[in-house]
Enzyme design. Structure first.
Site, PDB file in Angstrom:
ATOM      1  N   HIS A  22      -2.856   6.070   4.651  1.00 41.14           N
ATOM      2  CA  HIS A  22      -1.840   6.142   4.866  1.00 41.14           C
ATOM      3  C   HIS A  22      -1.336   7.570   4.341  1.00 41.14           C
ATOM      4  O   HIS A  22      -1.777   8.428   3.085  1.00 41.14           O
ATOM      5  CB  HIS A  22      -1.010   5.576   4.064  1.00 41.14           C
ATOM      6  CG  HIS A  22      -0.617   4.152   4.336  1.00 41.14           C
ATOM      7  ND1 HIS A  22      -1.691   3.552   5.674  1.00 41.14           N
ATOM      8  CD2 HIS A  22      -1.032   3.283   3.683  1.00 41.14           C
ATOM      9  CE1 HIS A  22      -1.550   2.887   5.911  1.00 41.14           C
ATOM     10  NE2 HIS A  22      -1.131   1.781   4.718  1.00 41.14           N
ATOM     11  N   CYS A  36       0.756  -1.033   0.110  1.00 38.23           N
ATOM     12  CA  CYS A  36       0.311   0.061   0.507  1.00 38.23           C
ATOM     13  C   CYS A  36       1.025   0.635  -0.049  1.00 38.23           C
ATOM     14  O   CYS A  36       0.777   2.270  -0.936  1.00 38.23           O
ATOM     15  CB  CYS A  36      -0.547  -0.480   1.256  1.00 38.23           C
ATOM     16  SG  CYS A  36       0.030   0.275   2.901  1.00 38.23           S
TER      17      CYS A  36
END
Length: 344
Positions: free
Chosen positions: A248, A134
């Site tokens: 994130h 990710c």
């Protein structure tokens, strides 16, 4: 009439699996049939898709052939992919795997469609296409257009990664600990998902430490970036878990082979696919995790020149890790595969 596909989602009731279903629904993927799969523990449960409840079927070695699956999206953990992906391939499906299990295998393409879509053509070697980590996905989306323009030499990155990157149980642990905090019981809270309390804390460790002092997560970013971009870029990462649920964030320092102007970097990124520039710091406008949830774009801001070196740029990159960092990228790979291979 365009061809439609039988699609299986392995781990359909997990955090990423649920997002895959939502993305497939939103983009109107050319589906003939959707088959949600999970372990026998999930039998009797269902998932919602396009307003209907679909019963979860048990993941077995024969279900891909029985259901005539053409595309299998795996997001149930590396050991599950290792065991069952070969069965999906044997049944004639292309596997798009969201785990780390196949990523660094030489004959398995590791794909971010905005960066290296041409690598999808290598899928026939193994029948598998890997979805990168990710934190790598959102980073290389920003790196690629800048490398094309200025010859990227080095990346230094610090990540601020949400608890959802460690799964549903990790998110629940953060919520539980915050509830304990407001009940004055935080010192009694258990921590299982992380090495330490995550509520009101940051933990400079994601995954296990290696002999070189970096974690596996940090080295994933190093190795995956090289494979995706087909270039040996110097890269050093420090990956930190923070007490947010989704999204994130990454602070990037980029070193190029020539002098670079921040204004031109903004222009280049503004034209890059699936990137949104939010960069008006004097108005307090910049990317933040709270702004990216449920979004399929990567957000970039705080773009500025280094104070000392004209060939260095600093920026802040944020994306929904369950979407851009997992589900959306996997579905985009499937879309590109359909475009490139589906009608052959």
């Amino acid at each position: 009439m365009s061809r439609k596909y039988n699609v299986a989602v392995v781990g359909a009731n997990g955090a990423v699996g649920e997002e895959i279903l939502r993305v497939l629904e939103e983009i109107d993927f050319p589906l003939s049939k959707l088959v949600p799969l999970a372990s026998s523990r999930s039998l009797g449960k269902s998932v919602t898709f396009n307003g209907s409840d679909l019963p979860i079927q048990e993941l077995t070695h024969t279900v891909f052939e029985e259901e005539n699956i053409q595309i299998a999206l795996f997001s149930a953990g590396g050991s599950v992919s290792a065991e069952f992906a070969p069965s999906a391939v044997k049944a004639g499906a292309v596997v798009i795997d969201n785990t780390s299990h196949f990523r660094m295998e030489e004959n398995v393409p590791l794909v971010v469609p905005e960066v290296n879509p041409e690598d999808i053509a290598q899928w026939k070697a193994t029948g598998i296409i890997s979805n990168p980590n990710c934190s790598t996905i959102q980073m290389v989306q920003a790196l690629k257009p800048l490398d094309d323009a200025y010859d990227l030499k080095r990346v230094d990155v610090s990540t601020y990664q949400a608890t959802s990157g460690a799964g549903k149980s990790a998110m629940e642990e953060l919520v539980s600990q915050m509830q304990d905090f407001f009940s004055f019981k935080l010192d009694e809270s258990e921590h299982k998902a992380f090495a330490h309390q995550i509520a009101l804390n940051v933990i400079p460790q994601i995954d296990k430490f290696l002999d070189n002092g970096y974690t596996k997560e940090e080295m994933k970013m190093v190795n995956e970036t090289t494979k995706i971009m087909h270039k040996n870029i110097e890269l050093s990462a420090t990956c930190v878990r923070v007490p947010t649920l989704r999204g994130h964030a990454e602070a990037l320092t980029l070193t190029f082979g020539c002098d670079v102007e921040a204004s031109k970097v903004r222009d280049i990124l503004s034209m890059a696919p699936n990137i949104v520039v939010i960069d008006k710091p004097f108005e307090s406008l910049y990317p933040m995790p709270a702004l990216c949830v449920d979004k399929n774009e990567t957000f970039v801001g705080r773009i500025r020149n280094d104070n000392y070196r004209k060939n260095m740029i600093h920026m802040f990159v944020v994306a929904d890790n369950l979407r851009v960092g997992a589900a959306t990228n996997a579905v985009r790979i499937a879309q590109k595969w359909v475009e490139m291979e589906g009608d052959k």
